[in-house]
Design a protein around this motif. Structure first.
Motif, PDB file in Angstrom:
ATOM      1  N   THR A 166      -2.904   3.020  13.367  1.00 53.85           N
ATOM      2  CA  THR A 166      -1.927   2.351  12.958  1.00 53.85           C
ATOM      3  C   THR A 166      -2.494   1.287  11.511  1.00 53.85           C
ATOM      4  O   THR A 166      -3.780   1.282  12.048  1.00 53.85           O
ATOM      5  CB  THR A 166      -1.149   1.253  13.884  1.00 53.85           C
ATOM      6  N   PRO A 167      -1.995   0.692  10.838  1.00 55.21           N
ATOM      7  CA  PRO A 167      -2.364  -0.282   9.844  1.00 55.21           C
ATOM      8  C   PRO A 167      -3.026  -1.152  10.554  1.00 55.21           C
ATOM      9  O   PRO A 167      -4.433  -1.645  10.132  1.00 55.21           O
ATOM     10  CB  PRO A 167      -1.199  -0.642   9.056  1.00 55.21           C
ATOM     11  N   ASP A 168      -2.558  -1.991  11.574  1.00 53.57           N
ATOM     12  CA  ASP A 168      -3.098  -3.042  12.280  1.00 53.57           C
ATOM     13  C   ASP A 168      -4.404  -2.646  12.846  1.00 53.57           C
ATOM     14  O   ASP A 168      -5.251  -3.485  12.722  1.00 53.57           O
ATOM     15  CB  ASP A 168      -2.155  -3.594  13.368  1.00 53.57           C
ATOM     16  N   GLU A 169      -4.467  -1.644  13.510  1.00 52.79           N
ATOM     17  CA  GLU A 169      -5.754  -1.013  13.992  1.00 52.79           C
ATOM     18  C   GLU A 169      -6.756  -0.598  12.984  1.00 52.79           C
ATOM     19  O   GLU A 169      -7.857  -1.032  13.164  1.00 52.79           O
ATOM     20  CB  GLU A 169      -5.321   0.316  14.804  1.00 52.79           C
ATOM     21  N   TRP A 170      -6.498  -0.187  12.006  1.00 54.76           N
ATOM     22  CA  TRP A 170      -7.409  -0.020  10.957  1.00 54.76           C
ATOM     23  C   TRP A 170      -7.962  -1.287  10.354  1.00 54.76           C
ATOM     24  O   TRP A 170      -9.120  -1.639  10.242  1.00 54.76           O
ATOM     25  CB  TRP A 170      -6.752   0.866   9.785  1.00 54.76           C
ATOM     26  N   VAL A 171      -7.130  -2.222  10.255  1.00 54.08           N
ATOM     27  CA  VAL A 171      -7.318  -3.577   9.554  1.00 54.08           C
ATOM     28  C   VAL A 171      -8.245  -4.475  10.546  1.00 54.08           C
ATOM     29  O   VAL A 171      -9.171  -5.301  10.223  1.00 54.08           O
ATOM     30  CB  VAL A 171      -6.148  -4.519   8.969  1.00 54.08           C
ATOM     31  N   TYR A 229      -5.557  -7.854   4.425  1.00 58.08           N
ATOM     32  CA  TYR A 229      -6.380  -7.251   3.673  1.00 58.08           C
ATOM     33  C   TYR A 229      -6.340  -7.864   2.073  1.00 58.08           C
ATOM     34  O   TYR A 229      -7.480  -7.272   1.637  1.00 58.08           O
ATOM     35  CB  TYR A 229      -6.014  -5.815   3.677  1.00 58.08           C
ATOM     36  N   ARG A 230      -5.235  -8.603   1.889  1.00 55.85           N
ATOM     37  CA  ARG A 230      -5.248  -8.979   0.499  1.00 55.85           C
ATOM     38  C   ARG A 230      -6.003 -10.136   0.209  1.00 55.85           C
ATOM     39  O   ARG A 230      -6.503 -10.241  -0.893  1.00 55.85           O
ATOM     40  CB  ARG A 230      -3.670  -9.557   0.296  1.00 55.85           C
ATOM     41  N   LEU A 231      -6.159 -11.183   1.333  1.00 51.90           N
ATOM     42  CA  LEU A 231      -7.074 -12.247   1.249  1.00 51.90           C
ATOM     43  C   LEU A 231      -8.367 -12.001   1.458  1.00 51.90           C
ATOM     44  O   LEU A 231      -9.362 -12.870   1.148  1.00 51.90           O
ATOM     45  CB  LEU A 231      -6.447 -13.350   2.151  1.00 51.90           C
ATOM     46  N   LEU A 232      -8.704 -10.979   2.283  1.00 54.21           N
ATOM     47  CA  LEU A 232     -10.073 -10.705   2.934  1.00 54.21           C
ATOM     48  C   LEU A 232     -11.288 -10.534   1.704  1.00 54.21           C
ATOM     49  O   LEU A 232     -12.164 -11.509   1.857  1.00 54.21           O
ATOM     50  CB  LEU A 232     -10.201  -9.626   3.672  1.00 54.21           C
ATOM     51  N   PRO A 233     -11.164 -10.052   0.573  1.00 54.01           N
ATOM     52  CA  PRO A 233     -12.246  -9.957  -0.438  1.00 54.01           C
ATOM     53  C   PRO A 233     -12.390 -10.909  -1.072  1.00 54.01           C
ATOM     54  O   PRO A 233     -13.611 -11.252  -1.171  1.00 54.01           O
ATOM     55  CB  PRO A 233     -11.231  -8.975  -1.321  1.00 54.01           C
ATOM     56  N   ASP A 234     -11.602 -12.149  -1.343  1.00 51.18           N
ATOM     57  CA  ASP A 234     -11.940 -13.179  -1.822  1.00 51.18           C
ATOM     58  C   ASP A 234     -12.800 -14.284  -1.106  1.00 51.18           C
ATOM     59  O   ASP A 234     -13.739 -14.806  -1.346  1.00 51.18           O
ATOM     60  CB  ASP A 234     -10.686 -14.151  -2.295  1.00 51.18           C
ATOM     61  N   SER A 253       0.113 -10.653   8.900  1.00 48.94           N
ATOM     62  CA  SER A 253       0.117  -9.296   8.685  1.00 48.94           C
ATOM     63  C   SER A 253      -1.162  -8.603   8.403  1.00 48.94           C
ATOM     64  O   SER A 253      -1.992  -9.172   7.629  1.00 48.94           O
ATOM     65  CB  SER A 253       1.265  -8.903   7.893  1.00 48.94           C
ATOM     66  N   ALA A 254      -1.404  -7.390   8.618  1.00 42.67           N
ATOM     67  CA  ALA A 254      -2.101  -6.562   7.949  1.00 42.67           C
ATOM     68  C   ALA A 254      -2.321  -6.622   6.551  1.00 42.67           C
ATOM     69  O   ALA A 254      -3.454  -6.524   5.941  1.00 42.67           O
ATOM     70  CB  ALA A 254      -2.146  -5.192   8.503  1.00 42.67           C
ATOM     71  N   GLU A 255      -1.235  -6.442   5.846  1.00 42.64           N
ATOM     72  CA  GLU A 255      -1.206  -6.525   4.473  1.00 42.64           C
ATOM     73  C   GLU A 255      -1.740  -7.982   3.766  1.00 42.64           C
ATOM     74  O   GLU A 255      -2.749  -7.818   2.832  1.00 42.64           O
ATOM     75  CB  GLU A 255       0.359  -6.285   4.267  1.00 42.64           C
ATOM     76  N   PRO A 267       0.926  -1.118   0.148  1.00 43.37           N
ATOM     77  CA  PRO A 267       0.045  -0.055   0.058  1.00 43.37           C
ATOM     78  C   PRO A 267       0.847   1.326  -0.072  1.00 43.37           C
ATOM     79  O   PRO A 267       1.724   1.500   0.884  1.00 43.37           O
ATOM     80  CB  PRO A 267      -0.681  -0.175   1.203  1.00 43.37           C
ATOM     81  N   VAL A 268       0.442   2.360  -0.775  1.00 42.86           N
ATOM     82  CA  VAL A 268       1.229   3.512  -0.795  1.00 42.86           C
ATOM     83  C   VAL A 268       0.845   4.077   0.465  1.00 42.86           C
ATOM     84  O   VAL A 268      -0.245   4.385   0.695  1.00 42.86           O
ATOM     85  CB  VAL A 268       0.717   4.267  -2.062  1.00 42.86           C
ATOM     86  N   VAL A 269       1.921   4.939   0.995  1.00 44.40           N
ATOM     87  CA  VAL A 269       1.586   5.666   2.091  1.00 44.40           C
ATOM     88  C   VAL A 269       1.481   7.212   1.990  1.00 44.40           C
ATOM     89  O   VAL A 269       2.305   7.558   1.073  1.00 44.40           O
ATOM     90  CB  VAL A 269       2.719   5.540   2.954  1.00 44.40           C
ATOM     91  N   GLY A 270       0.559   7.668   2.260  1.00 43.91           N
ATOM     92  CA  GLY A 270       0.370   9.181   1.863  1.00 43.91           C
ATOM     93  C   GLY A 270       0.868  10.123   2.611  1.00 43.91           C
ATOM     94  O   GLY A 270       1.575   9.726   3.508  1.00 43.91           O
ATOM     95  N   LYS A 271       1.207  11.484   2.072  1.00 45.86           N
ATOM     96  CA  LYS A 271       2.013  12.399   2.779  1.00 45.86           C
ATOM     97  C   LYS A 271       1.109  12.937   3.657  1.00 45.86           C
ATOM     98  O   LYS A 271       0.754  14.272   3.646  1.00 45.86           O
ATOM     99  CB  LYS A 271       2.305  13.257   1.581  1.00 45.86           C
ATOM    100  N   TRP A 272       0.364  12.457   4.789  1.00 44.87           N
ATOM    101  CA  TRP A 272      -0.424  13.240   5.905  1.00 44.87           C
ATOM    102  C   TRP A 272      -0.320  12.294   7.102  1.00 44.87           C
ATOM    103  O   TRP A 272       0.354  11.298   7.083  1.00 44.87           O
ATOM    104  CB  TRP A 272      -2.120  13.399   5.404  1.00 44.87           C
TER     105      TRP A 272
END
Length: 510
Positions: free
Chosen positions: A265-270, A417-422, A412-414, A255-260
């Motif tokens: 944390t990614p783990d909290e959001w996932v 989130y990659r496997l969840l949609p399927d 990992s969070a990555e 995932p691209v990390v934004g400039k803000w």
């Protein structure tokens, strides 16, 4: 000197796609120019039609005043009887940007003879085939330009997303006006809300607490559960970015990390998304716990035949419009009306029918079918044969979520989130199939138990007096009919109700 009574009465039309300042200055300026244009030609503006903050390029945008203007042009007068003999606009692109809308405008304009038309530069004779063709060609070119602009905008959005540049628009809750720095009051609230939600607190209770403290959205509105859910679903919270339904990733797939500045944390959001995933397709109680699986069409309907009636008006290619009819309330008439939406909304706009009489006729048709069949008893269906697959899919999703929520985390969070949609898609397809199967089984069981005479009596009673709920009536209608085609009466004005113009399509006919 020209007297007012001798001048030609015209209407002024103004439109602007985006009123960013919310002050309507753009359309006011257009009407001012239109009045000056009319005066220059010796005409008088008798009414101003305005579509502020509405695009003319999008098919799903209904321009109410544009539609009202077409009605006035065809009638040659306003609703109050004031004569109308022409139109003034600043430029053609304020009027239309889609060829279909331009054709409808010219058709309404030329319905009567002797109308006048002018933009800020010149008058135009829309009765001339050459002028009409040039106008249509201009609408086509305008549509092409709009599409080119939309492609450029999409490419620009993609480039900015891949570079991690914040998007424009309204200030997101939790950040200051620069959209980069955190708001010292809102950011901690949002962070605590996410952590409380992960710990088991319901969104409803968080919203109630915020309301009691006077917390407002960036636009000053009150928080609602669905708004908070949308906010917590935004990957911006952890510094990531979405385009459409997918995370923006770099060439390595990360995932691209934004400039803000990030709030979570990614783990909290996932973790928040994992909880939403367990509730998807299920009812949710006030305390936030997931309940039973919801059927595919669980939305409460307000009218008996919405989604069932279809427009039967003939088209030029020999077919019919076939658009689902919508409902318009007519308090002054004492009943609702089923009508085909305007062309700008995907329909033909050329058919309507009195709703209470259509409901009565179709109700009698369905009841007659049930009485004729005498509700023949059938053996209820056996258990759904793919139940084991559904349980395996649910177990796989639960195991996936548990692996992420475990301490320490097993994935990992990555990867989560990659496997969840399927996993979600497979589970949703199986749930939908099961709902359909069990729905058919319920219908078969109901056929073996129902008393048709009691059904008829309860059909027309108010629900508070023991009558059938609307959802139950719709179930019987759906069981008997796939659709009802409503054919046009072939008359102008209000024609008497004719049941022969309703063509039922029974399930046995499909």
């Amino acid at each position: 000197m020209l007297r007012l009574a001798d001048s030609i009465p015209v209407v002024s039309y103004a439109r602007i796609s985006a009123d960013t300042k919310r002050d309507e200055h753009g359309v006011r300026d257009q009407h001012k120019v239109n009045r000056e244009t009319a005066a220059r030609h010796g005409w008088t503006v008798v009414h101003e039609f305005t579509d502020n903050d509405k695009s003319a390029a999008k098919a799903d945008v209904v321009r109410d005043d544009f539609e009202a203007m077409l009605k006035a042009l065809r009638a040659g007068k306003l609703d109050d009887g004031t004569p109308v003999r022409g139109v003034v606009v600043v430029a053609d692109d304020r009027l239309t940007r889609r060829p279909g809308d331009y054709e409808r405008f010219v058709e309404a304009f030329t319905y009567n003879d002797g109308f006048v038309f002018a933009d800020a530069k010149q008058t135009k004779n829309l009765y001339s085939e050459d002028v009409e063709s040039m106008g249509l060609f201009g609408a086509v070119i305008s549509k092409m330009e709009v599409r080119k602009m939309q492609r450029r905008v999409r490419r620009a959005h993609r480039r900015r997303a891949e570079e991690g540049i914040p998007v424009g628009g309204h200030r997101p809750f939790g950040w200051q006006a620069d959209r980069v720095s955190l708001d010292p009051v809102e950011a901690p609230l949002l962070q605590q809300a996410a952590r409380d939600f992960i710990a088991g607190r319901s969104l409803r209770s968080i919203v109630n607490e915020w309301s009691s403290k006077g917390v407002r959205t960036p636009r000053g509105g009150e928080w609602q559960t669905r708004v908070l859910k949308g906010t917590l679903s935004n990957p911006r919270l952890c510094g990531w970015r979405k385009l459409g339904d997918e995370l923006v990733r770099d060439e390595n797939g990360d995932p691209v990390v934004g400039k803000w500045e990030a709030i979570l944390t990614p783990d909290e959001w996932v973790s928040v998304q994992a909880i939403f995933a367990t509730r998807k397709g299920r009812s949710v109680s006030k305390d936030g716990t997931a309940g039973e699986v919801l059927p595919p069409d669980y939305r409460e309907h307000r009218y008996l035949l919405t989604g069932i009636l279809r427009c039967g008006r003939p088209t030029e290619n020999g077919g019919i419009c076939n658009t689902k009819l919508r409902v318009a309330q007519r308090p002054e008439l004492g009943h609702h009306v089923y009508l085909c939406p305007a062309r700008s909304a995907g329909g033909c706009g050329g058919l309507s029918r009195r709703g209470d009489l259509v409901d009565l006729y179709v109700s009698e048709m369905v009841l007659a079918k049930l009485e004729e069949a005498q509700m023949r008893k059938r053996v209820p269906s056996a258990e759904w044969p793919r139940q084991a697959e559904l349980e395996e899919a649910q177990a796989a999703l639960d195991e996936h979520i548990a692996a992420f929520m475990a301490k320490p985390k097993r994935i990992s969070a990555e990867l989560f989130y990659r496997l969840l949609p399927d996993l979600e898609r497979d589970l949703a397809e199986l749930r939908a199939e099961k709902n359909k199967y069990e729905g058919a089984a319920k219908v078969e069981r109901a056929r073996s138990e129902i008393d048709v005479d009691d059904l008829r009596k309860r059909w027309y009673l108010p629900e508070e007096e023991g009558g059938l709920p609307l959802s139950r009536k719709r179930m019987y209608v759906r069981e008997a009919l796939v659709a009802v085609i409503v054919h046009p009466s072939g008359r102008t004005g209000r024609a008497p109700f004719n049941p022969d113009l309703l063509e039922p399509i029974g399930r046995e006919d499909v």
